[in-house]
Design a protein around this motif. Sequence first.
Motif, short mmCIF file in Angstrom:
data_model
loop_
_atom_site.label_atom_id
_atom_site.label_comp_id
_atom_site.label_asym_id
_atom_site.label_seq_id
_atom_site.Cartn_x
_atom_site.Cartn_y
_atom_site.Cartn_z
N ASN A 169 3.74 2.40 9.07
CA ASN A 169 2.79 1.71 8.21
C ASN A 169 3.38 0.43 7.65
O ASN A 169 4.53 0.43 7.21
CB ASN A 169 2.39 2.61 7.02
N ILE A 170 2.60 -0.66 7.68
CA ILE A 170 3.02 -1.94 7.12
C ILE A 170 1.96 -2.35 6.10
O ILE A 170 0.83 -2.68 6.47
CB ILE A 170 3.15 -3.00 8.23
N THR A 171 2.33 -2.32 4.81
CA THR A 171 1.36 -2.56 3.73
C THR A 171 1.76 -3.76 2.89
O THR A 171 2.60 -3.66 1.99
CB THR A 171 1.26 -1.31 2.82
N PRO A 172 1.19 -4.93 3.16
CA PRO A 172 1.44 -6.09 2.29
C PRO A 172 0.86 -5.83 0.90
O PRO A 172 -0.25 -5.30 0.78
CB PRO A 172 0.70 -7.23 3.00
N LYS A 173 1.59 -6.17 -0.13
CA LYS A 173 1.18 -5.87 -1.49
C LYS A 173 -0.16 -6.52 -1.84
O LYS A 173 -0.97 -5.95 -2.59
CB LYS A 173 2.26 -6.32 -2.48
N HIS A 174 -0.41 -7.72 -1.30
CA HIS A 174 -1.64 -8.44 -1.66
C HIS A 174 -2.85 -7.99 -0.83
O HIS A 174 -3.96 -8.49 -1.05
CB HIS A 174 -1.44 -9.96 -1.52
N TRP A 175 -2.65 -7.04 0.09
CA TRP A 175 -3.78 -6.52 0.86
C TRP A 175 -4.46 -5.41 0.06
O TRP A 175 -4.45 -4.23 0.45
CB TRP A 175 -3.30 -6.00 2.21
N LYS A 176 -5.08 -5.75 -1.04
CA LYS A 176 -5.79 -4.79 -1.88
C LYS A 176 -7.14 -5.39 -2.23
O LYS A 176 -7.21 -6.38 -2.97
CB LYS A 176 -4.97 -4.49 -3.13
N LEU A 177 -8.19 -4.83 -1.69
CA LEU A 177 -9.54 -5.33 -1.93
C LEU A 177 -10.39 -4.24 -2.55
O LEU A 177 -10.41 -3.10 -2.05
CB LEU A 177 -10.18 -5.81 -0.62
N GLU A 178 -11.07 -4.57 -3.61
CA GLU A 178 -11.92 -3.61 -4.33
C GLU A 178 -11.14 -2.33 -4.67
O GLU A 178 -11.67 -1.22 -4.61
CB GLU A 178 -13.17 -3.27 -3.51
N GLY A 179 -9.86 -2.50 -4.99
CA GLY A 179 -9.02 -1.37 -5.37
C GLY A 179 -8.52 -0.53 -4.20
O GLY A 179 -7.88 0.51 -4.39
N VAL A 180 -8.76 -0.97 -2.97
CA VAL A 180 -8.38 -0.22 -1.77
C VAL A 180 -7.17 -0.88 -1.11
O VAL A 180 -7.17 -2.09 -0.86
CB VAL A 180 -9.55 -0.14 -0.77
N ASP A 181 -6.15 -0.07 -0.80
CA ASP A 181 -4.99 -0.57 -0.06
C ASP A 181 -5.32 -0.65 1.43
O ASP A 181 -5.77 0.32 2.04
CB ASP A 181 -3.79 0.37 -0.25
N LEU A 182 -5.07 -1.82 2.01
CA LEU A 182 -5.26 -2.06 3.44
C LEU A 182 -3.90 -2.26 4.08
O LEU A 182 -2.96 -2.75 3.45
CB LEU A 182 -6.15 -3.27 3.66
N LEU A 183 -3.78 -1.91 5.34
CA LEU A 183 -2.48 -1.96 6.00
C LEU A 183 -2.64 -2.04 7.50
O LEU A 183 -3.74 -1.87 8.05
CB LEU A 183 -1.67 -0.72 5.63
N ILE A 184 -1.52 -2.27 8.17
CA ILE A 184 -1.43 -2.14 9.62
C ILE A 184 -0.72 -0.83 9.90
O ILE A 184 0.35 -0.56 9.34
CB ILE A 184 -0.67 -3.31 10.25
N GLN A 185 -1.31 -0.02 10.74
CA GLN A 185 -0.69 1.25 11.12
C GLN A 185 -0.50 1.30 12.63
O GLN A 185 -1.39 0.91 13.39
CB GLN A 185 -1.56 2.43 10.68
N ILE A 186 0.67 1.77 13.04
CA ILE A 186 0.95 1.92 14.47
C ILE A 186 1.25 3.39 14.75
O ILE A 186 2.17 3.97 14.15
CB ILE A 186 2.15 1.05 14.90
N GLN A 187 0.45 4.00 15.59
CA GLN A 187 0.63 5.41 15.91
C GLN A 187 -0.02 5.73 17.25
O GLN A 187 -1.12 5.27 17.54
CB GLN A 187 0.04 6.31 14.82
N ASN A 188 0.69 6.53 18.04
CA ASN A 188 0.18 7.03 19.32
C ASN A 188 -0.38 5.92 20.21
O ASN A 188 -1.42 6.08 20.84
CB ASN A 188 -0.88 8.10 19.07
N GLY A 189 0.33 4.80 20.23
CA GLY A 189 -0.05 3.73 21.15
C GLY A 189 -1.11 2.79 20.63
O GLY A 189 -1.57 1.91 21.36
N ASP A 190 -1.54 2.95 19.36
CA ASP A 190 -2.58 2.09 18.81
C ASP A 190 -2.07 1.25 17.64
O ASP A 190 -1.35 1.75 16.78
CB ASP A 190 -3.76 2.94 18.29
#
Length: 348
Positions: A228-249
């Motif tokens: 999981n890669i979670t930039p601190k400023h990636w928070k919209l409407e109180g929701v944490d957004l991130l890049i996730q890498i798992q099982n080839g995706d």
Amino acid sequence: MNFNIFKVLEKDNKELIHSSFLNFLIKEDSNFANNFLGIDLSPNYTVKLESSYTYGRNKKKKRCRFDLEILEKERIIIIENKFKSFPIENQLIEYDLALKEKFPTLSKKKYLICFDAKLFNGYKDWIIKDYKNLLEYLKDYISLVVNTEKKIFITHYIDFLKEYDEKYSQFKISATDLFKNQFDNTNKFWIRLLYSNIEVELSKYFKSEKIETQIYIAPGNTSVPLLNITPKHWKLEGVDLLIQIQNGDFKFYAHTENKEFLRKMILFSKSKLVSEHLKYKNVGNKKEKTAYIFKINIHQHLKENEELTISLMIDWIISYYKSIDIKVINNYNAVDLVLAPALQSVLS
């Protein structure tokens, strides 16, 4: 050599085994400290495996463990042996803080041994060596060993360490098949190690760009390795957004149960990011605590006969980060202006 005692006992990928072997060398080989570590040990030194210390103040106390500790009257030497992962810069800083607090009057010497010393170029306070360096030393050392049992023991260690070192070098430049089967236990070890490599490189990138980011690799009990890669400023409407890498995706991911927010993010992302390879989530009625917004399979990125490499994955992650950050995150406040008619029809 087909039979290997370390593999039979399933101890070949355990960090304690490697720390114990280094401990054996320090005690058995009078030249090891000088020729491999580049230091002279005083006559009355002591060696401890897995020394654990608590440091810090009050509620902020932390625990730190040194894999191998060599203590002299006026100096402490620690050896961090990282076989299953690479340390990030903050981990090394924590070691420094613990040493400073617990041994304030002693001079300090710090070693890191891992699979890839080049990852840590520029870490002036640490002496970095990799397992390839250790193998080179052992190949010379074993010719001097007379005791048959010790010679067999060292030979077994050399053989399995060489195999691991060769696999790491191979997977760095060709991991296509490895990432196609992520449920295999052996493959999980290597994928987590490669994720750790990626974590170190991404940490350098985000630090250089002054972007506060949390990077997390799921622990060993996860069915499929996850990054999981979670930039601190990636928070919209109180929701944490991130890049996730798992099982080839690669996934643009949200930690939320709010389906209305997910639908808005999917519609808005579709308006900003156009690619035939992006697969957007169909939001149903199933209750989920987290969900992806869109994903793309790693192997769809590859051109014909192109190999999946770690450097390629890092480039892709940074590229996706920039695209999402610029086109989606930074423009999300304009969502009502851009998509008002479409959003009203979908969300009503």
